[in-house]
Structure formats: C-alpha cells, structure tokens
Design a protein around this motif. Structure first.
Motif, PDB file in Angstrom:
ATOM      1  N   ASP A 174      -1.976 -33.530  30.470  1.00 45.66           N
ATOM      2  CA  ASP A 174      -2.454 -33.679  29.098  1.00 45.66           C
ATOM      3  C   ASP A 174      -2.013 -32.489  28.253  1.00 45.66           C
ATOM      4  N   GLY A 175      -2.405 -32.506  26.997  1.00 46.42           N
ATOM      5  CA  GLY A 175      -1.938 -31.516  26.042  1.00 46.42           C
ATOM      6  C   GLY A 175      -2.469 -30.114  26.274  1.00 46.42           C
ATOM      7  N   PRO A 176      -2.095 -29.188  25.393  1.00 44.86           N
ATOM      8  CA  PRO A 176      -2.413 -27.771  25.600  1.00 44.86           C
ATOM      9  C   PRO A 176      -3.901 -27.457  25.603  1.00 44.86           C
ATOM     10  N   GLN A 177      -4.685 -28.185  24.801  1.00 41.72           N
ATOM     11  CA  GLN A 177      -6.130 -27.906  24.780  1.00 41.72           C
ATOM     12  C   GLN A 177      -6.753 -28.236  26.142  1.00 41.72           C
ATOM     13  N   GLU A 178      -6.326 -29.352  26.722  1.00 47.29           N
ATOM     14  CA  GLU A 178      -6.849 -29.744  28.025  1.00 47.29           C
ATOM     15  C   GLU A 178      -6.403 -28.770  29.116  1.00 47.29           C
ATOM     16  N   LEU A 179      -5.151 -28.336  29.039  1.00 44.89           N
ATOM     17  CA  LEU A 179      -4.645 -27.362  30.006  1.00 44.89           C
ATOM     18  C   LEU A 179      -5.468 -26.084  29.952  1.00 44.89           C
ATOM     19  N   GLU A 180      -5.702 -25.575  28.751  1.00 51.42           N
ATOM     20  CA  GLU A 180      -6.447 -24.330  28.613  1.00 51.42           C
ATOM     21  C   GLU A 180      -7.887 -24.506  29.089  1.00 51.42           C
ATOM     22  N   LYS A 181      -8.484 -25.656  28.792  1.00 55.58           N
ATOM     23  CA  LYS A 181      -9.857 -25.909  29.227  1.00 55.58           C
ATOM     24  C   LYS A 181      -9.949 -25.902  30.750  1.00 55.58           C
TER      25      LYS A 181
ATOM     26  N   LEU B 164      -4.202 -18.851  39.948  1.00 55.79           N
ATOM     27  CA  LEU B 164      -4.061 -20.267  39.637  1.00 55.79           C
ATOM     28  C   LEU B 164      -2.588 -20.643  39.519  1.00 55.79           C
ATOM     29  N   ILE B 165      -2.254 -21.808  40.071  1.00 54.55           N
ATOM     30  CA  ILE B 165      -0.905 -22.379  39.910  1.00 54.55           C
ATOM     31  C   ILE B 165      -1.069 -23.845  39.555  1.00 54.55           C
ATOM     32  N   CYS B 166      -0.461 -24.254  38.455  1.00 54.87           N
ATOM     33  CA  CYS B 166      -0.433 -25.665  38.076  1.00 54.87           C
ATOM     34  C   CYS B 166       0.788 -26.290  38.749  1.00 54.87           C
ATOM     35  N   THR B 167       0.548 -27.145  39.749  1.00 59.32           N
ATOM     36  CA  THR B 167       1.662 -27.653  40.557  1.00 59.32           C
ATOM     37  C   THR B 167       2.201 -28.997  40.066  1.00 59.32           C
ATOM     38  N   GLU B 168       1.605 -29.561  39.008  1.00 61.33           N
ATOM     39  CA  GLU B 168       2.193 -30.708  38.321  1.00 61.33           C
ATOM     40  C   GLU B 168       1.774 -30.674  36.855  1.00 61.33           C
ATOM     41  N   TYR B 169       2.753 -30.804  35.969  1.00 58.40           N
ATOM     42  CA  TYR B 169       2.508 -30.932  34.532  1.00 58.40           C
ATOM     43  C   TYR B 169       3.810 -31.439  33.910  1.00 58.40           C
ATOM     44  N   MET B 170       3.794 -31.634  32.596  1.00 59.41           N
ATOM     45  CA  MET B 170       4.963 -32.001  31.804  1.00 59.41           C
ATOM     46  C   MET B 170       5.205 -33.508  31.795  1.00 59.41           C
ATOM     47  N   ALA B 171       4.501 -34.152  30.847  1.00 60.81           N
ATOM     48  CA  ALA B 171       4.700 -35.569  30.536  1.00 60.81           C
ATOM     49  C   ALA B 171       4.815 -35.625  29.010  1.00 60.81           C
ATOM     50  N   ARG B 172       6.026 -35.611  28.522  1.00 56.01           N
ATOM     51  CA  ARG B 172       6.272 -35.393  27.093  1.00 56.01           C
ATOM     52  C   ARG B 172       5.452 -36.289  26.169  1.00 56.01           C
ATOM     53  N   PRO B 173       5.402 -37.615  26.389  1.00 54.40           N
ATOM     54  CA  PRO B 173       4.629 -38.448  25.465  1.00 54.40           C
ATOM     55  C   PRO B 173       3.134 -38.153  25.462  1.00 54.40           C
ATOM     56  N   ASN B 174       2.635 -37.511  26.518  1.00 57.48           N
ATOM     57  CA  ASN B 174       1.213 -37.158  26.596  1.00 57.48           C
ATOM     58  C   ASN B 174       0.892 -35.852  25.874  1.00 57.48           C
ATOM     59  N   GLY B 175       1.909 -35.175  25.379  1.00 56.47           N
ATOM     60  CA  GLY B 175       1.698 -33.874  24.754  1.00 56.47           C
ATOM     61  C   GLY B 175       1.761 -32.723  25.736  1.00 56.47           C
ATOM     62  N   SER B 176       2.063 -33.041  26.995  1.00 51.41           N
ATOM     63  CA  SER B 176       2.242 -32.002  28.011  1.00 51.41           C
ATOM     64  C   SER B 176       3.724 -31.671  28.067  1.00 51.41           C
ATOM     65  N   THR B 177       4.115 -30.608  27.388  1.00 53.68           N
ATOM     66  CA  THR B 177       5.523 -30.233  27.275  1.00 53.68           C
ATOM     67  C   THR B 177       5.694 -28.778  27.693  1.00 53.68           C
ATOM     68  N   PHE B 178       6.943 -28.373  27.838  1.00 49.92           N
ATOM     69  CA  PHE B 178       7.212 -26.961  28.118  1.00 49.92           C
ATOM     70  C   PHE B 178       6.747 -26.108  26.940  1.00 49.92           C
ATOM     71  N   GLN B 179       7.016 -26.589  25.719  1.00 48.38           N
ATOM     72  CA  GLN B 179       6.666 -25.817  24.525  1.00 48.38           C
ATOM     73  C   GLN B 179       5.159 -25.625  24.384  1.00 48.38           C
ATOM     74  N   SER B 180       4.380 -26.639  24.770  1.00 43.94           N
ATOM     75  CA  SER B 180       2.932 -26.543  24.605  1.00 43.94           C
ATOM     76  C   SER B 180       2.255 -25.846  25.782  1.00 43.94           C
ATOM     77  N   SER B 181       2.858 -25.930  26.973  1.00 45.77           N
ATOM     78  CA  SER B 181       2.188 -25.466  28.193  1.00 45.77           C
ATOM     79  C   SER B 181       2.549 -24.048  28.614  1.00 45.77           C
ATOM     80  N   LEU B 182       3.830 -23.688  28.515  1.00 43.55           N
ATOM     81  CA  LEU B 182       4.261 -22.408  29.069  1.00 43.55           C
ATOM     82  C   LEU B 182       3.639 -21.193  28.374  1.00 43.55           C
TER      83      LEU B 182
END
Length: 386
Positions: free
Chosen positions: A277-284, A296-314
């Motif tokens: 999910d998007g950056p707000q959900e990641l941060e939460k 902490l390690i996020c071992t799966e992310y990045m689904a562009r249409p969901n708002g989970s992108t490199f730009q929003s997450s990294l």
C-alpha cells in the motif's frame, strides 16, 4: 562365576553410561540456538548498511522449480540480471527454494545453491533465502513446468510444501531434513544474508484460481509446521538471522496479532514484513513494529497502481532505517508486470503502468526515474561508508 557376574555388571554399567553420555551429547548438538536478543539483532543490522534489492527469479523461470532444477538452471541469465542489480547499487535479493528440489537431489540442489551464491557474491549481492511459501499453486510437481498463461500474474508459481504434504504429518521428517540440510550447509556462509522461513504462511490465495483449491482448514496445518520449522532452522545454529514476514492484518498491538503472526514475530531474529500500500500505510506499519525494538526489513513492496512505489517508499525507509526488498526484477515468465486482478480480468497487452518489475529483458529500465532514485539511495550509503 562371581567374577563373570561382576564383569557383566560392569559392562552393563559402562554401556549404560556411554549411552547416557552419547544421548547427552546428541541433545546438546541439536539444541536450537536462542532467538536473537534486541542487542544481537541490532549489532548484526548495524554491519549491513542500507539493504535494498529485489525478490529475484531469473526472467527465464516461471517458478522456483524452473529456476533450480538442473535442466533449467540458467546461470548465464542469473549472472546477467544480477549484474543489472549491482549496476543500480542493489546489495541483496530475496530468493525462493523448494522442498521437492531437496527431495529430488539434495546434493545437486545444494551445489546449485552454492553456484548461485558464487554468482551473487561476484555482484556484491547477499541473498535472503526463502525456505517455504504458501502462495499460488498448492499442487507443485517436479519436472518440466507449465508455460505461462498469457498476460496473467504469476500463473505458474508453486507453494512449498504443497497441500498434500502440508496435511500429512508423516512428511515432517523429510521437511526437517530439508530445512536442516539447506540451512546447515550454509549456516556460517557469509554469502547468505538471512533465512526467511515461510513466505506469507497465512495467505489463502483468495482472488486467484488457486484459492478454490486450498485446504479448507489450511491454517490449522500451517501453524504447527511453522513452529517446528523455526526450531529446525535454529537447530542448524545459523550465524545469519532467521525470520518470517508478517503480511496483512492488524499489527497495532501484540494482542491484535493472530496465532500465526505471533509465532512469526516472536521467533524472528529480525522483524520482517510486507506492504503493498501507499506511503502512509508503510509508515504506520513501521511504527507498529518498532515496539519490538529490533531491526526491520520490508521483504515485499512496490505495486505501482496501489501507490506503493520506489518514490513513495524509499524515502520513508531511509527515515526509519528499514531495509527494502521490492517484488520483481526483470519482466519474464512470472509476468508480474500484470496486476493481481489479471486472474479475473482479461489483459491482451502490456499494461501502461507495470504492476511490479524494474527491467525489460534487454536490460532497459521500465522507468529511468526509478533507477536513478535507487542509485541515489545507494550512493548515499556508499558515500557514508567511505
């Protein structure tokens, strides 16, 4: 006669004593190491730098079987594609194994893992190796794998163990040999970053054709085997962390976790999780998991249409010092440029917005902007380490 009786008595005592000593030694040998303390976990993580990489399968493999079986073990493609990962500064990759591969040819499978680790080391990549997986097809088979279904996301990926094995406790000794055999072989190997015991163990594959093929009480079988798998893994006394990533659900308090999630958190040396999910959900979710005081390690992310992108997450990951492993790398036989809904919705051509993956098979990136961002993140790390 008296001497004979004394001799026999002494012999029995001796044999009994030796047996006790042997049993005690065996018990000491197989006693699993403890789950890492917060301090041990932080000490390990502090040596890793900013972990970033993909979930990796070569573009020529539809699943774990095709990646690893001798007939389709494609070292040329693995070498080329890990080279692309290195070129943008990636330093890890999450890679799936399978229990049937060990059953088929344990020596050959271990040798191919060793070869893969040599290739990865050549490109300064230390993989996280995944032991079991509850996602997609619950009926795995050795041998030639099926061709991809056109335009369908991960149409040939297989679970490990499959549903037939999962519900058969007589298979536990075989699975124990697999876990201990693989982890034991590489337990002190610096080329391995970590061990991921079970990918999404409570995933019931709803929304795909495989959801209808799942065991109705699948999680009742998963829970005891998950517990055993952590113990088997730690019995190999690995120098690397052992973990399993929580996925979906409410993690806002420990009491809100399910029984399976509690095992995953409590038995993990470092805490791993998934977020599409998007950056707000990641941060939460990061802030939820910080209460455990471990890296902490996020071992799966990045689904562009969901708002989970490199730009929003990294940028969020850098803020909280969270390792990041995205799904997918090179568009190939897994076809994960297509979204999950491709199981229900007909696609006839490449989607304008890729769901996962970074590169095309000729090495050109889907998005140069994304690649430059990843490079900038890893360049910060490289500068800081000098």
């Amino acid at each position: 006669m008296k001497h004979t009786k004394l001799y026999l008595l002494a012999l029995v005592v001796c044999l009994f004593t030796q047996g006790c000593f042997r049993k005690e030694a065996e018990n000491k040998a197989v006693k699993p190491r403890a789950v890492w303390t917060k301090e041990e976990a932080k000490a390990w993580y502090g040596k890793q730098g900013f972990l970033i990489g993909p979930n990796f399968s070569p573009s020529t493999a539809i699943n774990q079987m095709e990646m690893w079986q001798a007939e389709t073990f494609d070292t040329a493609t693995i070498n080329r594609e890990l080279g692309w990962a290195e070129s943008i500064g990636m330093n890890t990759a999450r890679v799936y194994l399978h229990d049937l591969l060990y059953q088929q040819d344990s020596a050959g499978f271990l040798q191919r893992i060793d070869t893969f680790l040599d290739i990865a080391e050549r490109h300064n990549i230390r993989p996280m190796l995944v032991i079991f997986d509850s996602v997609w097809d619950p009926h795995p088979k050795l041998g030639k794998q099926r061709d991809p279904r056109p335009h369908v996301h991960n149409s040939g990926w297989v679970q490990s163990p499959g549903s037939a094995v999962l519900q058969d406790s007589t298979q536990y000794p075989r699975l124990e040999r697999y876990v201990k055999g693989v982890i034991g072989k590489f337990a002190k190997d610096e080329r391995v970053l970590a061990w991921d015991i079970w990918n999404e163990p409570y995933n019931l594959n709803e929304g795909s054709a495989y959801g209808k093929q799942e065991l109705p009480n699948k999680l009742d079988y998963v829970l005891p085997l998950l517990k055993k798998s952590f113990v088997w893994a730690r019995s190999a006394n690995p120098s690397q962390p052992v973990t399993a990533a929580v996925w979906k659900g409410n993690w806002s308090s420990h009491d809100s976790l399910t029984a399976i999630q509690k095992v995953m958190i409590e038995q993990s040396d470092v805490i791993t999780f998934h977020n599409y999910d998007g950056p707000q959900e990641l941060e939460k979710r990061i802030t939820w998991l910080q209460r455990y005081g471990k890296p902490l390690i996020c071992t799966e992310y990045m689904a562009r249409p969901n708002g989970s992108t490199f730009q929003s997450s990294l940028p969020i990951a850098r803020k909280y010092n969270v390792g990041m492993i995205n799904w997918g790398f090179v568009n190939g036989k897994t076809q994960t440029i297509y979204p999950w809904d491709s199981w229900d919705k007909q696609y006839t051509s490449e989607p304008k917005v890729w769901f996962h993956d970074i590169f095309r098979q000729d090495g050109t990136p889907y998005s140069q902007e994304e690649v430059e961002l990843i490079k900038s993140m890893t360049a910060v790390q490289a500068t800081a380490s000098r």
